[in-house]
Motif scaffolding. Structure first.
Motif, PDB file in Angstrom:
ATOM      1  N   ASN A   1       0.799  -1.239   0.000  1.00 18.73           N
ATOM      2  CA  ASN A   1       0.000   0.000   0.000  1.00 18.73           C
ATOM      3  C   ASN A   1       0.829   1.286   0.000  1.00 18.73           C
ATOM      4  O   ASN A   1       0.302   2.357   0.285  1.00 18.73           O
ATOM      5  N   ALA A   2       2.084   1.190  -0.278  1.00 13.32           N
ATOM      6  CA  ALA A   2       2.920   2.395  -0.239  1.00 13.32           C
ATOM      7  C   ALA A   2       2.880   3.105  -1.593  1.00 13.32           C
ATOM      8  O   ALA A   2       2.436   2.545  -2.591  1.00 13.32           O
ATOM      9  N   LYS A   3       3.339   4.337  -1.547  1.00 13.18           N
ATOM     10  CA  LYS A   3       3.332   5.120  -2.782  1.00 13.18           C
ATOM     11  C   LYS A   3       4.593   5.975  -2.881  1.00 13.18           C
ATOM     12  O   LYS A   3       4.989   6.627  -1.919  1.00 13.18           O
ATOM     13  N   ILE A   4       5.210   5.941  -4.042  1.00 12.70           N
ATOM     14  CA  ILE A   4       6.347   6.831  -4.297  1.00 12.70           C
ATOM     15  C   ILE A   4       6.042   7.629  -5.558  1.00 12.70           C
ATOM     16  O   ILE A   4       5.624   7.075  -6.578  1.00 12.70           O
ATOM     17  N   SER A   5       6.238   8.921  -5.448  1.00 12.47           N
ATOM     18  CA  SER A   5       5.970   9.786  -6.579  1.00 12.47           C
ATOM     19  C   SER A   5       7.209  10.630  -6.886  1.00 12.47           C
ATOM     20  O   SER A   5       7.671  11.382  -6.043  1.00 12.47           O
ATOM     21  N   TRP A   6       7.764  10.442  -8.066  1.00  9.24           N
ATOM     22  CA  TRP A   6       8.926  11.232  -8.495  1.00  9.24           C
ATOM     23  C   TRP A   6       8.445  12.368  -9.384  1.00  9.24           C
ATOM     24  O   TRP A   6       7.709  12.126 -10.337  1.00  9.24           O
ATOM     25  N   THR A   7       8.858  13.560  -9.112  1.00  2.00           N
ATOM     26  CA  THR A   7       8.571  14.659 -10.025  1.00  2.00           C
ATOM     27  C   THR A   7       9.885  15.356 -10.326  1.00  2.00           C
ATOM     28  O   THR A   7      10.650  15.655  -9.411  1.00  2.00           O
ATOM     29  N   GLN A   8      10.175  15.556 -11.576  1.00  2.00           N
ATOM     30  CA  GLN A   8      11.421  16.243 -11.887  1.00  2.00           C
ATOM     31  C   GLN A   8      11.243  17.286 -12.977  1.00  2.00           C
ATOM     32  O   GLN A   8      10.487  17.101 -13.916  1.00  2.00           O
ATOM     33  N   VAL A   9      11.936  18.389 -12.792  1.00  2.00           N
ATOM     34  CA  VAL A   9      12.024  19.404 -13.836  1.00  2.00           C
ATOM     35  C   VAL A   9      13.516  19.574 -14.104  1.00  2.00           C
ATOM     36  O   VAL A   9      14.273  20.010 -13.252  1.00  2.00           O
ATOM     37  N   GLU A  10      13.914  19.161 -15.289  1.00  2.00           N
ATOM     38  CA  GLU A  10      15.332  19.130 -15.625  1.00  2.00           C
ATOM     39  C   GLU A  10      15.596  20.145 -16.719  1.00  2.00           C
ATOM     40  O   GLU A  10      15.100  20.006 -17.827  1.00  2.00           O
ATOM     41  N   THR A  11      16.356  21.166 -16.401  1.00  2.00           N
ATOM     42  CA  THR A  11      16.681  22.123 -17.465  1.00  2.00           C
ATOM     43  C   THR A  11      18.186  22.254 -17.667  1.00  2.00           C
ATOM     44  O   THR A  11      18.617  22.840 -18.641  1.00  2.00           O
ATOM     45  N   GLY A  12      18.953  21.741 -16.749  1.00  2.00           N
ATOM     46  CA  GLY A  12      20.390  21.984 -16.819  1.00  2.00           C
ATOM     47  C   GLY A  12      21.195  20.785 -17.288  1.00  2.00           C
ATOM     48  O   GLY A  12      20.648  19.819 -17.815  1.00  2.00           O
ATOM     49  N   SER A  13      22.505  20.851 -17.091  1.00  2.00           N
ATOM     50  CA  SER A  13      23.500  19.842 -17.429  1.00  2.00           C
ATOM     51  C   SER A  13      23.722  19.702 -18.938  1.00  2.00           C
ATOM     52  O   SER A  13      22.810  19.863 -19.726  1.00  2.00           O
ATOM     53  N   ALA A  14      24.947  19.399 -19.299  1.00  2.00           N
ATOM     54  CA  ALA A  14      25.274  19.180 -20.702  1.00  2.00           C
ATOM     55  C   ALA A  14      24.774  17.810 -21.133  1.00  2.00           C
ATOM     56  O   ALA A  14      24.181  17.642 -22.195  1.00  2.00           O
ATOM     57  N   VAL A  15      25.012  16.811 -20.267  1.00  2.00           N
ATOM     58  CA  VAL A  15      24.557  15.457 -20.549  1.00  2.00           C
ATOM     59  C   VAL A  15      23.835  14.933 -19.311  1.00  2.00           C
ATOM     60  O   VAL A  15      24.389  14.948 -18.223  1.00  2.00           O
ATOM     61  N   THR A  16      22.602  14.524 -19.489  1.00  2.00           N
ATOM     62  CA  THR A  16      21.836  13.984 -18.363  1.00  2.00           C
ATOM     63  C   THR A  16      21.467  12.551 -18.669  1.00  2.00           C
ATOM     64  O   THR A  16      21.128  12.205 -19.794  1.00  2.00           O
ATOM     65  N   TRP A  17      21.456  11.772 -17.611  1.00  2.00           N
ATOM     66  CA  TRP A  17      21.361  10.338 -17.748  1.00  2.00           C
ATOM     67  C   TRP A  17      20.709   9.883 -16.472  1.00  2.00           C
ATOM     68  O   TRP A  17      21.390   9.783 -15.464  1.00  2.00           O
ATOM     69  N   LYS A  18      19.430   9.704 -16.484  1.00  2.00           N
ATOM     70  CA  LYS A  18      18.755   9.611 -15.211  1.00  2.00           C
ATOM     71  C   LYS A  18      17.394   8.947 -15.329  1.00  2.00           C
ATOM     72  O   LYS A  18      16.598   9.330 -16.174  1.00  2.00           O
ATOM     73  N   TYR A  19      17.136   7.953 -14.483  1.00  2.00           N
ATOM     74  CA  TYR A  19      15.892   7.187 -14.559  1.00  2.00           C
ATOM     75  C   TYR A  19      15.320   6.912 -13.177  1.00  2.00           C
ATOM     76  O   TYR A  19      15.487   5.812 -12.644  1.00  2.00           O
ATOM     77  N   PRO A  20      14.706   7.908 -12.561  1.00  2.00           N
ATOM     78  CA  PRO A  20      14.124   7.660 -11.237  1.00  2.00           C
ATOM     79  C   PRO A  20      13.090   6.538 -11.344  1.00  2.00           C
ATOM     80  O   PRO A  20      12.196   6.610 -12.174  1.00  2.00           O
TER      81      PRO A  20
END
Lengths: 250, 480
Positions: free
Chosen positions: B296-315
Motif C-alpha cells: 500500500n505504499a506510494k512513491i511519486s517522483w517529479t522532476q524538472v530538468e533544465t540543466g546539465s550538458a549530458v543527463t542520464w537519469k531514470y528515477p
C-alpha cells in the motif's frame, strides 16, 4: 481611425491584395463581403500584422500612426483585435490564464499596473453573462476540444474583455447555429460604442441581419469593387456574386 | 546570438570570474582513484570501520565494471584519474554586499522571483546572523525533532544513526547496480539522510530547509530516505537558481524506502550548468534514483530538468508490496547542445500495483532529448496497471526527440497503456498570442507551461512558480 491606402500585399510572392482603399471612422460598422479567394482573410491578417504576409505597396494608418513597422502584439496594444476564423488551440493554458496574460501584457505595454484579480474576475463574469456562457468555460484549456460555436463565442468573449478600438471579425458567423449567432451578434452590438469600430468579414448576409453595417464593401480579386449601404448586402444575397463578376468583366 | 542567449551564457558562465579557491592546500587529495584515496576520504570523515569496508568492497566491484554506452548521448568519457575525489568544502570568495555580485546574475534571480535573502545566500554574500532564513532553519530543526524526524547530512547519520544507515544503504541501489552507482558507493562525499518514524506525517516540505542547508552540493551525493509505516514526507532537492559547479562529473545515488502504507513525494529541480551556447563545458549528470514500495505504499517522483550538458537519469520504482503505487512526472528541457536521456523504470512485483508515467520533453536549439522507460510486470503481479504518456515538444528544426519505451510483461492480467505525441510550437499559436497582445517570448512561456501543466501541478506550490519561470528562461531566444 483606420485608413488603408492603395494596399498591395501577398504571401510567398503571390499578390493577393491589389490596391485596397478603406477608411473606417469611430462608431462605424463596416462589412466586407466577397466570394472565396477574394482576399478577405488576407486583409484581416495584414492589418493584424501577420509576418508571413508581405506588403509590397501602400499604407495602413491607425489613429494617425503607420502600422507597418509595428509587431502584431504592438498593434494589439494599440487596440486592434482580430477574431480568428479558425481560433487556435493551446492545450494546458486555461481561458482565464490566457486572458489574464493578454490583459496584463497590454496594460504593461501602456505602463499600467496589472489588473487586480478580483476586478478581472468580476469583469469576466459580466462578459460571460453577456454571451450566455457557462462558468466552467474559464477553466478549460483554450479552444482545446471546443466546438466550432464555443470557439467563436470565446473569441467574442476575449474581445469583450480586451475592449479593442477596432474589432475585425473574420467569418465569425461560420460554424454558428442560429441561436449562437444571435447571442454572438447581440454581444457585439452591446459592445459597440461611438468610440470603437467593427469590421465584419463575411460570406453571407445572414450575420448582417443581426449586426447592421453602416457600409458594405464587395471584395473581388483583391480589390474593393463596390461599396454601398446595408442594402448592398441584401442585393448580393438575392443575386449572388455573379452579377458583380459580370459587371467586372465588362 | 540574441541578447537573452547572451544573458543566459553570461549568467551561467559568470561565476568563474570570481574563481574558487581551496581552503587549505593539505585538505585536497591528489587526483586519481585508488584504494588509498578511498581510505583518505573515509578517514577525513572519521567513519567507522564498517563504512570503510563497504566503500572498499564497492571499489573492488567497480574496478571490474565498464562504463555503459547504451544511452542515446555522446560525450567524451570523463578521465577518473584526473579528478580529485576529495577536497575541503568549496569556499567561494565571500562578498560584502549584493552590489559586488554580477548584475546579470541578479537579473536572473529577480526573474525567478528569488528573495533578497536567498539571493545573498546563493551568491555567497555574508549574511547577518539574524537573517530570517537562519532563524527559520533553527525553528524547522526543532519542529522536526519534536516529531522524531531525523534529517541530517548522511555523514552525520553514519556517526549518529549507524544502525539505520547500515540496514538500508545499498538495499535499493546495490553497490554493483551500475558503473556510476558503484563509483558513488566507493567515493561518495556527502548527501542527505532522512527518516520519518512510523505514523508521522512530516509537517513541512523538506524543500525549504534543504535549500537553506545545501548551498554547495557535492559531486558524489548520496541520499537515503526512509519513510516508516504509515508515514508521509514530501522532499525537494535542487534549486531553480543557476547552479554552477567546477565539477564536471556528477554521479549521485538516491535511495527511497517506503514501508507499508507510507508515501514519499520526491521532487527535483535540476539546473546545473549546461555548457555554453556552442556546446562547450557543462556538467555530466549521471544519477541513479530508485525507490522501493512495500504494501500500500506510494512513491511519486517529479522532476524538472533544465540543466546539465549530458543527463542520464531514470528515477524508478520497485512496486514490491501489493496495492503499491509508483508515479513519475517529468519535464526535461534541452537547448543549444544539451543531451538528455531520461525516463523511468516501473517494476511491478506485487498484486494490484499501479504506475503512472507522464513525461514531457522539450527540445530546442541543436539539442537531443530522449525518453527511455521500462515497464516490467512480474509473474506474480496480478492485475498490475500502467499508464504512460510521453510527449515531446520541438522548437525549431535542428533538435531531436526520441522515445524508447520498453514493456515486459510476465503476467496475463496486466494492463499497460502507452501514449506518445510529438508536437511543434506553431507559428499559428504564437501569432494568436501576439494578436492578443502577448509578445513572442511570453507566448512561448505560456505555451510551454501549458504543455507541462500535468507535471508542474505535482510540484510543491512555491517551487511550481519558480519552475515555470525557469522553463521560460531556459528557452528564451529559442524561437524566432
Amino acid at each position: 481611425m483606420l485608413k488603408i491606402n492603395d494596399l498591395h500585399a501577398g504571401i510567398e510572392g503571390n499578390e493577393i491584395l491589389k490596391g485596397i482603399n478603406l477608411e473606417i471612422k469611430p462608431g462605424e460598422v463596416h462589412a466586407i463581403m466577397g466570394p472565396n479567394g477574394s482576399g478577405k482573410s488576407t486583409l484581416s491578417s495584414v492589418v493584424a500584422g501577420r509576418e508571413e504576409y508581405e506588403v509590397s505597396k501602400g499604407a495602413i494608418d491607425f489613429e494617425g500612426e503607420d502600422l507597418m513597422d509595428l509587431d502584431p502584439e504592438e498593434r494589439a496594444h494599440k487596440g486592434i483585435f482580430l477574431s480568428f476564423q479558425y481560433p487556435i488551440e493551446i492545450p494546458g493554458v486555461t481561458v482565464t490564464n490566457f486572458l489574464k496574460t493578454a490583459i496584463n501584457e497590454t496594460r504593461k505595454a501602456k505602463g499600467e499596473e496589472p489588473m487586480p484579480a478580483n476586478i478581472m474576475l468580476k469583469k469576466m463574469r459580466e462578459k460571460m453573462a453577456l454571451l450566455e456562457m457557462d462558468k466552467g468555460f474559464l477553466s478549460r484549456s483554450l479552444n482545446d476540444g471546443f466546438s466550432g460555436g464555443e470557439k467563436k463565442r470565446n473569441e467574442i468573449f476575449q474581445m469583450a474583455m480586451l475592449e479593442p478600438k477596432l474589432a475585425i471579425l473574420d467569418e465569425t458567423d461560420s460554424g454558428l447555429d442560429i441561436d449562437a449567432l444571435r447571442i454572438v451578434a447581440n454581444g457585439v452590438n452591446k459592445l459597440k460604442s461611438k468610440d470603437n469600430a467593427v469590421l465584419l468579414i463575411t460570406h453571407y448576409q445572414r450575420l448582417l441581419d443581426y449586426i447592421v453595417p453602416d457600409f458594405v464593401h464587395v471584395l473581388y480579386k483583391g480589390r474593393i469593387v463596390k461599396s454601398g449601404g446595408k442594402e448592398l448586402a441584401l442585393e448580393l444575397e438575392a443575386k449572388g456574386y455573379d452579377w458583380i463578376k459580370e459587371e467586372m468583366a465588362l | 546570438m540574441s541578447s537573452e542567449e547572451q544573458l543566459l551564457e553570461e549568467v551561467t558562465g559568470s561565476e568563474y570570474k570570481y574563481g574558487f579557491y581551496t581552503d587549505i592546500e593539505a585538505d585536497k587529495v591528489p587526483a586519481g582513484l585508488n584504494e588509498e584515496v578511498i581510505r583518505i576520504i573515509s578517514a577525513k570523515k572519521n567513519e567507522p570501520q564498517w563504512m570503510l569496508d563497504w566503500r572498499l568492497d564497492a571499489f573492488e566491484k567497480f574496478q571490474k565494471m565498464t562504463e555503459p554506452d547504451w544511452a542515446n548521448v555522446t560525450y567524451a568519457k570523463p578521465d577518473l584519474q584526473a579528478i580529485s575525489f576529495y577536497s575541503a568544502p568549496k569556499q567561494k570568495k565571500e562578498l560584502a554586499s549584493l552590489d559586488e555580485v554580477d548584475p546579470e546574475l541578479l537579473k536572473t534571480f529577480t526573474k525567478l522571483g528569488i528573495s533578497v535573502d536567498e539571493q545573498k545566500r546563493l551568491s555567497n554574500v555574508a549574511m547577518d546572523v539574524v537573517v530570517d532564513s537562519v532563524s527559520v532553519a533553527t525553528t524547522f530543526k526543532k519542529t522536526l525533532a519534536e516529531k522524531g524526524i531525523i534529517f541530517c547530512p548522511i555523514s552525520e547519520a553514519i556517526q549518529e544513526h549507524p544502525e539505520l544507515v547500515k540496514k538500508y544503504m545499498g538495499t535499493v541501489v546495490p553497490k554493483t547496480d551500475n558503473y556510476y552507482a558503484a563509483l558513488n558507493s566507493a567515493v561518495f562525499t556527502d548527501g542527505s539522510f532522512c527518516y520519518i518514524p512510523k505514523g508521522v506525517r512530516c509537517p513541512m516540505e523538506l524543500s525549504t530547509y534543504f535549500r537553506i542547508n545545501e548551498a554547495g552540493t557535492g559531486q558524489f551525493e548520496r541520499t537515503l530516505l526512509i519513510a516508516d509505516k504509515e508515514s508521509y514526507v514530501s522532499y525537494l532537492e535542487g534549486c531553480t537558481a543557476p547552479t554552477r559547479d567546477e565539477n564536471q562529473l556528477h554521479a549521485a545515488v538516491v535511495e527511497l524506502i517506503a514501508m507499508d502504507d507510507a508515501e514519499i513525494k520526491y521532487s527535483t529541480v535540476q539546473n546545473w550548468y549546461p555548457g555554453d551556447a556552442s556546446g562547450k563545458g557543462g556538467v555530466f549528470n549521471f544519477v541513479t534514483k530508485r525507490g522501493i514500495c512495500e504494501k500500500n505504499a506510494k512513491i511519486s517522483w517529479t522532476q524538472v530538468e533544465t540543466g546539465s550538458a549530458v543527463t542520464w537519469k531514470y528515477p524508478s520504482c520497485i512496486l514490491k508490496g501489493e496495492n503499491s503505487i509508483g508515479e513519475f512526472y517529468s519535464v526535461a528541457v534541452t537547448n543549444n547542445y544539451q543531451q538528455a536521456d531520461t525516463g523511468t523504470k516501473m517494476i511491478h512485483l506485487g498484486k494490484n500495483t499501479k504506475s503512472t508515467i507522464i513525461s514531457k520533453g522539450i527540445c530546442a536549439g541543436k539539442s537531443n532529448g530522449s525518453y527511455r522507460g521500462l515497464v516490467k510486470i512480474g509473474p506474480r503481479a496480478e492485475n498490475a496497471r500502467n499508464f504512460s504518456q510521453c510527449d515531446s515538444l520541438l522548437m525549431g528544426s535542428s533538435c531531436g526527440s526520441h522515445t524508447f519505451p520498453y514493456i515486459e510483461t510476465q503476467n496475463k492480467s496486466a494492463k499497460v497503456e502507452h501514449e506518445a505525441t510529438t508536437s511543434k510550437i506553431g507559428e499559428d499559436q504564437i501569432f494568436y498570442c501576439n494578436q492578443r497582445g502577448i509578445g513572442t517570448e511570453e507566448a512561448i512561456a505560456l505555451i510551454v507551461n501549458g504543455y507541462c501543466k500535468d507535471v508542474l501541478n505535482q510540484l510543491p506550490m512555491e517551487f511550481a512558480v519558480e519552475a515555470q519561470k525557469l522553463l521560460a528562461i531556459s528557452l528564451e531566444g529559442s524561437v524566432g
